[in-house]
Design a protein around this motif. Structure first.
Motif, short mmCIF file in Angstrom:
data_model
loop_
_atom_site.label_atom_id
_atom_site.label_comp_id
_atom_site.label_asym_id
_atom_site.label_seq_id
_atom_site.Cartn_x
_atom_site.Cartn_y
_atom_site.Cartn_z
N TYR A 1 0.82 -1.21 0.00
CA TYR A 1 0.00 0.00 0.00
C TYR A 1 0.86 1.27 0.00
O TYR A 1 0.35 2.38 0.00
N GLY A 2 2.16 1.10 0.03
CA GLY A 2 3.04 2.27 -0.04
C GLY A 2 3.25 2.97 1.28
O GLY A 2 3.84 4.03 1.34
N PHE A 3 2.74 2.36 2.36
CA PHE A 3 2.88 3.01 3.66
C PHE A 3 4.31 2.84 4.19
O PHE A 3 4.85 3.74 4.81
N TYR A 4 4.89 1.70 3.93
CA TYR A 4 6.31 1.49 4.19
C TYR A 4 7.03 1.35 2.86
O TYR A 4 6.45 0.88 1.89
N GLY A 5 8.29 1.71 2.84
CA GLY A 5 9.11 1.42 1.68
C GLY A 5 9.87 0.13 1.94
O GLY A 5 10.38 -0.08 3.04
N ILE B 1 5.85 1.88 -6.16
CA ILE B 1 4.91 2.39 -5.17
C ILE B 1 5.72 3.09 -4.08
O ILE B 1 6.37 2.44 -3.27
N ARG B 2 5.69 4.41 -4.11
CA ARG B 2 6.48 5.17 -3.14
C ARG B 2 5.63 5.73 -2.01
O ARG B 2 6.14 6.18 -1.00
N SER B 3 4.33 5.76 -2.21
CA SER B 3 3.44 6.30 -1.18
C SER B 3 2.05 5.73 -1.42
O SER B 3 1.78 5.17 -2.48
N PRO B 4 1.15 5.85 -0.45
CA PRO B 4 -0.22 5.40 -0.65
C PRO B 4 -0.85 6.07 -1.87
O PRO B 4 -1.72 5.50 -2.52
N HIS B 5 -0.37 7.26 -2.18
CA HIS B 5 -0.89 7.95 -3.36
C HIS B 5 -0.65 7.10 -4.62
O HIS B 5 -1.55 6.95 -5.45
N ARG C 1 -2.92 3.99 -4.53
CA ARG C 1 -4.30 4.33 -4.88
C ARG C 1 -4.42 4.56 -6.37
O ARG C 1 -5.48 4.38 -6.95
N PHE D 1 -6.48 -0.70 7.70
CA PHE D 1 -5.44 -1.07 8.66
C PHE D 1 -6.08 -1.76 9.86
O PHE D 1 -7.24 -1.59 10.17
N PHE E 1 -11.04 9.78 1.67
CA PHE E 1 -10.51 8.72 0.82
C PHE E 1 -11.25 8.60 -0.52
O PHE E 1 -10.97 7.70 -1.29
N PHE F 1 -1.76 10.61 5.22
CA PHE F 1 -0.79 10.00 4.31
C PHE F 1 -1.43 8.79 3.61
O PHE F 1 -1.31 8.62 2.40
N ALA F 2 -2.13 7.97 4.39
CA ALA F 2 -2.77 6.78 3.82
C ALA F 2 -3.83 7.16 2.80
O ALA F 2 -4.14 6.38 1.91
N SER F 3 -4.40 8.35 2.93
CA SER F 3 -5.43 8.75 1.96
C SER F 3 -4.80 9.31 0.69
O SER F 3 -5.50 9.81 -0.17
N GLY F 4 -3.48 9.22 0.59
CA GLY F 4 -2.80 9.64 -0.63
C GLY F 4 -2.32 11.08 -0.59
O GLY F 4 -1.92 11.63 -1.60
N GLY G 1 5.59 8.47 6.71
CA GLY G 1 5.16 7.08 6.65
C GLY G 1 6.23 6.17 6.08
O GLY G 1 6.59 5.16 6.66
N GLN G 2 6.78 6.52 4.93
CA GLN G 2 7.76 5.66 4.26
C GLN G 2 9.04 5.62 5.08
O GLN G 2 9.72 6.62 5.24
N GLN G 3 9.36 4.47 5.61
CA GLN G 3 10.58 4.37 6.42
C GLN G 3 11.50 3.31 5.87
O GLN G 3 11.04 2.35 5.33
#
Lengths: 517, 306
Positions: free
Chosen positions: A60-64, A79-83, A86, A94, A112, B179-182, B304-306
């Motif tokens: 989902y891009g929440f973690y890399g 996928i670098r972010s949830p954006h 999506r 979650f 969302f 962040f999760a919503s993009g 978020g991205q770690q």
């Protein structure tokens, strides 16, 4: 046309290849491969901490990820972010629900919505919500503030949010953790319908019955690695348990129940207790119950029918009319410390919000409810050595192994619940109020938690055991009450009733029937 | 107490409350995005000094106002870089920026103390033009005063009726969810700081260019901090901030009037009236749950991205 070697079968919706992810000191995902097809429900099965949630948060891009690739319909996709996620219609719910309590249901969902217009049209948003909630019988009031919803209702909002977000690949992280039996069935119907419409669904779970009631394929993870991916038709329950734990665990034997002596003073007695139901709280109406030493009293009911209010009431978080006696002593409307001093311990339904300070370590949280017994020099210092010893002993007794110097917020849901259970059980309780004790725990931990209750019962404690798992209730309770809309609508011993009768009472059908007569 | 005196208090409250309200609206945006900006005092001073200097040099107050706004937004980027990008502590970053502003504004305005500027035209409040001159003069306002309530309504509308505002509030409540919503919480925080800083700059410009028509060191007199208090007072709501700013500056004006009318009370005691009112209101309203602070106010967002 791109490099052939770099492309995969485009019929595979999403493919994760060689995903590796480390957190400080933990190898969460170790070279994981996973293919997701359209039109499938794919169960991701594994113990707590097996790396399921991490893997999905990467998708989902929440973690890399540290390394590995993701392919979308056969082509590499960053996928670098949830954006980004999506962007290819991936949506995720979650485990520790991610709703914003201060916002309304509609606002949380709007956040969302794809193609949300720059100027919000609340009426249109509400209509969209109503549309979908009707189609899948997920009823919520769009104008309600999320802070006032029960966890079960919040889960519904999360699923609505996902359905409305136009995702085609739905990731559900333990969605059934908080649902009542009939909601569960509803969810499976929804999932099946979605699959027929071409959705792909990834279901993270550690519950075997869910896997068998809806999954098409199953991937089992253990300690960050894929053990195997199998078709449901190819395996049975024991095969999966063996894959999950690398050993067969015997299911807990049904505990022997001893006859409860109901002649003495009850540990807890509520007589004609009612609450006002402020805000969106459920109004408890004329509650009468007694729990005797050595008795487990089960509270069955669909979540949101007054369970939270009942446990709050016993602990003294909310006041009431009527009478509340603990060990024969009147403690109606007395403060929480007074109640706790009488030997009442509490395992609430949402430990991160109600039983632990997120930014304190497990050890600090352990000391928190019992600071008085650890102070030194009249409160100028604390005996951390003793706390450490006691915390270890408490965990050992239950067979838990939660790291003591991690902050509570960083724990997985299961570990957090374990730490709270260990703390509360270490206090030689006389009355245990346990709300959804095993929610989010894997099979082994759930058994350990239940064993702790049984041990407490054997040493003469009374237990108020709130649960939605009817099997659990039938197995462990000496008596059960059914809670429906703030009232007790039935009292039984497990022997004199069955799941169907309780189920009817829980859903209110029996109540309506009785009212008509 | 004469009618004239009462109307005088009202007029003076409107004049001095305008800069306070602009700044409060700016801080409302910051805090809704999760940032407590304690640097406002310094940011206002830098904006006021720069705007005044430009107004003198160009002979055009409008250019001065525009420059003050831009400077306010840019100065806030220091805070942004510290608390968003460098993930520094918000309170320390704000205070450091404030003290930096003290010095820098004194330097910028050094040669401009007491220098005259072209004033902004004052437009009579509709319906007051035919009053006796003494009364009518109390209700001749500059355009920034007429603009402030529409701006408050605009900020309210942005926060509660637009997609942008929903995202901004989500960041202030739970940046992970946003962040999760993009969305990109870092970018949204910068936006809030940019616009909020421009509003604070506008408030400062009104103070130096339109209201006092003067520059002096430390001329904001704590307005940057009062704005932070007013945000809490108005429970993070732009429309309630209107009443808050008016009440507060009304108390200041009332206190000044009492002093000048020779009431035999210590002026030091009278000075405390506005703050006493603030304390009282905070005591009465307290932290009722219904309008509690944004949930992640003051917290550092790690990304978020770690």
């Amino acid at each position: 046309m791109g490099d052939i070697n770099n492309e995969l079968d485009e019929r595979i919706l999403v493919s994760m290849q060689g995903i590796t992810k480390t957190f400080p000191g933990v190898l969460a995902n170790d070279n994981i491969d996973l293919d997701i097809h359209p039109y499938e429900i794919h169960a991701l099965l594994g113990e707590n901490g097996a790396g399921k949630s991490t893997l999905m948060k990467i998708l989902y891009g929440f973690y890399g990820a540290d390394s590995g690739e993701i392919y979308y319909q056969g082509k590499p996709y960053q996928i670098r972010s949830p954006h980004d996620a999506r962007g290819i219609q991936i949506g995720m719910v979650f485990q520790d629900l991610n709703l914003i309590p201060a916002l309304s249901v509609a606002e949380n969902i709007a956040l969302f919505l794809p193609n949300l217009p720059a100027v919000l049209n609340h009426q249109q948003i509400n209509e969209q919500i109503e549309d979908v909630s009707k189609r899948y019988s997920l009823h919520v009031n769009p104008n309600a503030k999320v802070a006032n919803l029960s966890i079960g209702e919040q889960q519904k909002v999360e699923i609505l949010k996902l359905l409305l977000s136009d995702a085609k690949l739905l990731i559900l992280d333990e969605p059934t953790r908080v649902l009542a039996p009939h909601e569960l069935e509803g969810l499976f119907i929804v999932l099946n319908k979605l699959r027929e419409d071409g959705y792909a669904i990834i279901l993270i779970t550690h519950k075997m019955n869910e896997v068998f009631s809806c999954a098409d394929r199953i991937t089992v993870l253990r300690k960050g690695r894929v053990v195997n991916t199998v078709l449901r038709s190819e395996v049975n329950e024991n095969d999966l348990i063996e894959m999950m734990f690398a050993k067969r665990i015997t299911s807990v034997e049904t505990p022997e129940k001893q006859a409860v002596d109901r002649s003495g003073t009850p540990v807890l007695e509520l007589s004609s207790v009612s609450t006002t139901g402020e805000g969106d709280a459920i109004k408890l109406d004329d509650i009468n119950l007694q729990i005797f030493p050595g008795e487990i009293l089960g509270v069955a009911g669909v979540s949101g029918n007054g369970q939270k209010e009942l446990s709050d009431l016993v602990l003294g978080i909310i006041g009431s009319s009527g009478k509340k006696l603990i060990n024969g002593e009147n403690v109606t409307n007395r403060s929480i410390p007074v109640v706790r001093k009488k030997g009442v311990v509490y395992i609430p339904e949402n430990p991160l919000m109600m039983a632990a300070i997120p930014f304190m370590t497990v050890l600090e949280n352990f000391a928190l409810t019992n600071t008085a017994s650890y102070i030194r020099f009249g409160g100028l210092a604390m005996d951390w050595g003793q706390i450490h010893k006691d915390a270890l002993a408490a965990q050992e007794k239950l067979g838990f192994d939660v790291p003591l110097y991690t902050i509570a917020k960083a724990l997985s849901g299961g570990n957090l619940q374990r730490s709270v259970i260990a703390r509360e059980m270490s206090r030689q309780p006389e009355l245990i109020v346990a709300s959804y004790l095993t929610r989010g725990l894997d099979v082994q931990s759930a058994n350990a938690a239940r064993k702790a209750l049984i041990r407490a019962r054997e040493s003469g404690a009374g237990v108020l055991f709130i649960s939605e798992d009817l099997d659990e209730l039938f197995k462990y309770c000496d008596r059960m009450v059914v809670l429906y809309q703030g009232r007790i609508v039935g009292v039984f011993t497990p022997e004199e009733t069955d799941i169907y009768e309780i189920g009817h009472l829980m859903t209110g059908s029996e109540v309506l029937y009785a009212a008509e007569e | 107490m004469s009618l004239l005196a009462i109307l005088g208090v009202l007029s003076s409250a409107i004049f001095s409350g305008t800069s306070l309200l602009y700044t409060t609206l700016g801080e409302t945006l910051h805090q809704r995005a999760g940032i407590v900006n304690l640097g406002l005092e310094g940011i206002m001073l830098i904006s006021a000094a720069t705007g005044y200097r430009v107004a003198v040099e160009t002979g055009n107050p409008y250019i001065g106002i525009l420059v003050a706004m831009i400077v306010g937004g840019l100065t806030n980027m220091i805070i942004g870089f510290l608390v968003v990008t460098r993930k520094a502590n918000q309170l320390a970053s704000g205070l450091a920026t404030m003290f930096f502003g003290f010095g820098l504004s004194a330097l910028i305005g050094r040669d401009y103390v007491g220098v005259r500027i072209t004033p902004l035209p004052r437009i009579p409040f509709p319906g007051t033009a035919n009053l006796p001159l003494l009364f009518a003069s109390l209700f001749r306002f500059d355009f920034l005063i007429y603009l402030v309530i529409p701006v408050a309504v605009l900020i309210w509308w942005l926060l509660f009726r637009t997609r942008w505002g929903l995202g901004l509030r989500a960041v202030g409540e739970n940046a992970d969810t946003a962040f999760a919503s993009g969305r990109n919480p870092f970018w949204i925080k910068y936006q809030a700081l940019g616009i909020g800083g421009m509003l604070a700059g506008l408030g400062a410009a009104h103070l130096s260019i339109a209201y006092t028509m003067n520059w002096s060191q430390f001329m904001t007199g704590g307005r940057g901090f009062i704005a932070v208090a007013l945000v809490i007072f108005s429970k993070w709501h732009p429309l309630r901030a209107i009443g808050g700013a008016l009440l507060f500056s009304g108390a200041v004006a009332f206190q000044l009037m009492l002093q000048s009318s020779g009431v035999r009370v210590s002026p030091f005691l009278l000075d405390t009236i506005p703050y006493l009112i603030t304390l009282l209101v905070l005591i009465i309203w307290g932290g009722t749950r219904k309008h509690a602070a944004p949930a992640s106010l003051g917290r550092v967002y790690q990304g978020g991205q770690q």
